[in-house]
Design a protein around this motif. Structure first.
Motif, PDB file in Angstrom:
ATOM      1  N   LEU A  97      11.689  70.051  63.673  1.00  0.00           N
ATOM      2  CA  LEU A  97      11.876  69.219  62.490  1.00  0.00           C
ATOM      3  C   LEU A  97      10.531  68.930  61.840  1.00  0.00           C
ATOM      4  O   LEU A  97       9.500  68.855  62.516  1.00  0.00           O
ATOM      5  CB  LEU A  97      12.628  67.939  62.830  1.00  0.00           C
ATOM      6  N   SER A  98      10.541  68.747  60.531  1.00  0.00           N
ATOM      7  CA  SER A  98       9.286  68.777  59.778  1.00  0.00           C
ATOM      8  C   SER A  98       8.615  67.415  59.609  1.00  0.00           C
ATOM      9  O   SER A  98       7.479  67.348  59.133  1.00  0.00           O
ATOM     10  CB  SER A  98       9.519  69.396  58.401  1.00  0.00           C
ATOM     11  N   ALA A  99       9.282  66.342  59.975  1.00  0.00           N
ATOM     12  CA  ALA A  99       8.686  65.009  59.894  1.00  0.00           C
ATOM     13  C   ALA A  99       9.516  64.061  60.741  1.00  0.00           C
ATOM     14  O   ALA A  99      10.696  64.318  61.018  1.00  0.00           O
ATOM     15  CB  ALA A  99       8.619  64.506  58.450  1.00  0.00           C
ATOM     16  N   ILE A 100       8.895  62.962  61.147  1.00  0.00           N
ATOM     17  CA  ILE A 100       9.590  61.918  61.898  1.00  0.00           C
ATOM     18  C   ILE A 100       9.595  60.653  61.056  1.00  0.00           C
ATOM     19  O   ILE A 100       8.545  60.192  60.595  1.00  0.00           O
ATOM     20  CB  ILE A 100       8.900  61.641  63.252  1.00  0.00           C
ATOM     21  N   PHE A 101      10.788  60.090  60.861  1.00  0.00           N
ATOM     22  CA  PHE A 101      10.956  58.817  60.148  1.00  0.00           C
ATOM     23  C   PHE A 101      11.443  57.793  61.162  1.00  0.00           C
ATOM     24  O   PHE A 101      12.609  57.809  61.560  1.00  0.00           O
ATOM     25  CB  PHE A 101      11.942  58.968  58.998  1.00  0.00           C
ATOM     26  N   ILE A 102      10.535  56.915  61.571  1.00  0.00           N
ATOM     27  CA  ILE A 102      10.823  55.981  62.652  1.00  0.00           C
ATOM     28  C   ILE A 102      11.193  54.605  62.094  1.00  0.00           C
ATOM     29  O   ILE A 102      10.619  54.152  61.103  1.00  0.00           O
ATOM     30  CB  ILE A 102       9.617  55.873  63.618  1.00  0.00           C
ATOM     31  N   GLY A 105      11.840  70.243  54.111  1.00  0.00           N
ATOM     32  CA  GLY A 105      12.593  70.764  55.234  1.00  0.00           C
ATOM     33  C   GLY A 105      13.538  69.730  55.817  1.00  0.00           C
ATOM     34  O   GLY A 105      13.965  68.784  55.142  1.00  0.00           O
ATOM     35  N   ILE A 106      13.858  69.898  57.098  1.00  0.00           N
ATOM     36  CA  ILE A 106      14.803  69.009  57.775  1.00  0.00           C
ATOM     37  C   ILE A 106      14.015  67.867  58.412  1.00  0.00           C
ATOM     38  O   ILE A 106      13.112  68.088  59.214  1.00  0.00           O
ATOM     39  CB  ILE A 106      15.597  69.771  58.845  1.00  0.00           C
ATOM     40  N   LEU A 107      14.372  66.649  58.053  1.00  0.00           N
ATOM     41  CA  LEU A 107      13.619  65.467  58.461  1.00  0.00           C
ATOM     42  C   LEU A 107      14.310  64.771  59.628  1.00  0.00           C
ATOM     43  O   LEU A 107      15.526  64.582  59.621  1.00  0.00           O
ATOM     44  CB  LEU A 107      13.491  64.496  57.280  1.00  0.00           C
ATOM     45  N   GLY A 108      13.517  64.384  60.626  1.00  0.00           N
ATOM     46  CA  GLY A 108      14.061  63.749  61.816  1.00  0.00           C
ATOM     47  C   GLY A 108      14.063  62.234  61.711  1.00  0.00           C
ATOM     48  O   GLY A 108      13.030  61.628  61.434  1.00  0.00           O
TER      49      GLY A 108
END
Length: 308
Positions: free
Chosen positions: A45-50, A13-16
């Motif tokens: 959004l389907s995931a968080i990339f920090i 999906g769309i990744l944050g």
């Protein structure tokens, strides 16, 4: 996909990819970062990339990085997977991978090695060391000085922790070779600049995820676009391209570093408390480009209002 469902599986999906908000004195604005992450979560959004590229990975201190990961995990509360950015020199990358595991992240995106343009064996040794250093999911990011051949990628598949491949190179012949040979053993992520621009080409190859910069300020446009793409609603895809996506992409290409600073400008325009400060060598958005972005966002909200 919740965090508990994400083991040995890349998010789809769309990744944050949150930014790193700065105070006027240049320090980390923790409240604004939490607001950024909650905004992404609230908008599905389907995931968080920090702490990745849009989070100015190159410029944050070790203590700031820890704080950022802690804030992301606290905000997500297991509702979606949380990935961290690791990379640069190998020692630093291994330290961040271990810290990510210690703090409870679900995985990490491996950014390119520092400065060196390595041979394939060197790339394999670098990536393999990071992938195997923890039990966390790992996603390899192909771009810049981290460009893999098929045999190198196949060697890395011996590690079950490797769950995904993110392409920021745009070599479609190579992507076809990878996806057709490896299949669903990996999750395929589109990591090209303004990934919406290229997603129609990627989705037919099996890429089911992409990192959306504009989702930080117009996530409803990201979702509208991706749904229209999957449903083959070409008329809506074209309208979104012409009215919103391509105009923003044209501004983004005007200056190096706008990949980060333009996101912050967009967030400020819609009222998120992030500010436009970036750390050198990045530069803030110029006034004329800021004004152009304001007009595009006005059009976006007028023509494609947020559903309530």
């Amino acid at each position: 996909m919740t965090a508990s469902e994400s083991k040995l599986k890349a998010p789809t999906g769309i990744l944050g990819f949150p930014v790193t908000p700065m105070e006027q004195d240049g320090s980390l604005n923790e409240k604004a970062l939490e607001a950024n992450i909650r905004f992404l979560l609230d908008n599905g959004l389907s995931a968080i990339f920090i702490g990745c590229g849009s989070g100015e990975f190159h410029a944050v201190s070790p203590s700031e990085y820890r704080t950022m990961v802690e804030i992301a995990l606290s905000a997500a509360k297991g509702s979606v997977p949380v990935y961290t950015g690791v990379g640069g020199n190998l020692s630093h990358a291994l330290e961040l991978a271990k810290l990510s595991e210690e703090l409870g992240a679900d995985g990490y995106l491996i950014l390119p090695p520092y400065l060196i343009e390595p041979e394939q064996e060197g790339l394999y040794q670098y990536l393999n060391a990071i992938i195997r250093s923890t039990s966390l999911n790992a996603i390899v990011y192909q771009r810049d000085n981290c460009v893999l051949t098929l045999p190198t990628l196949q060697r890395l598949l011996e590690s079950p922790q490797l769950v995904g491949f993110k392409d920021g190179l745009g070599n479609m012949e190579m992507n076809i070779e990878f996806t057709q040979t490896i299949g669903d053993r990996l999750g395929w992520l589109n990591g090209m600049p303004m990934a919406e621009v290229t997603m129609p080409a990627y989705v037919n190859l099996g890429f089911r995820s992409y990192s959306s910069a504009i989702s930080n300020y117009i996530p409803h446009i990201s979702k509208l676009f991706y749904d229209a793409l999957l449903q083959q609603n070409q008329a809506l895809v074209n309208e979104l391209y012409l009215q919103v996506i391509l105009p923003i992409s044209r501004i983004r290409r005007q200056r190096k570093g706008y990949a980060v600073s333009l996101i912050k400008a967009g967030m400020e325009i819609i009222g998120l408390p992030v500010g436009t400060a970036v750390r050198p060598p990045l530069i803030p958005v110029e006034k004329e480009h800021y004004r152009q972005l304001e007009q595009i966002l006005k059009t976006a909200f007028d023509r494609f209002p947020v559903s309530r």
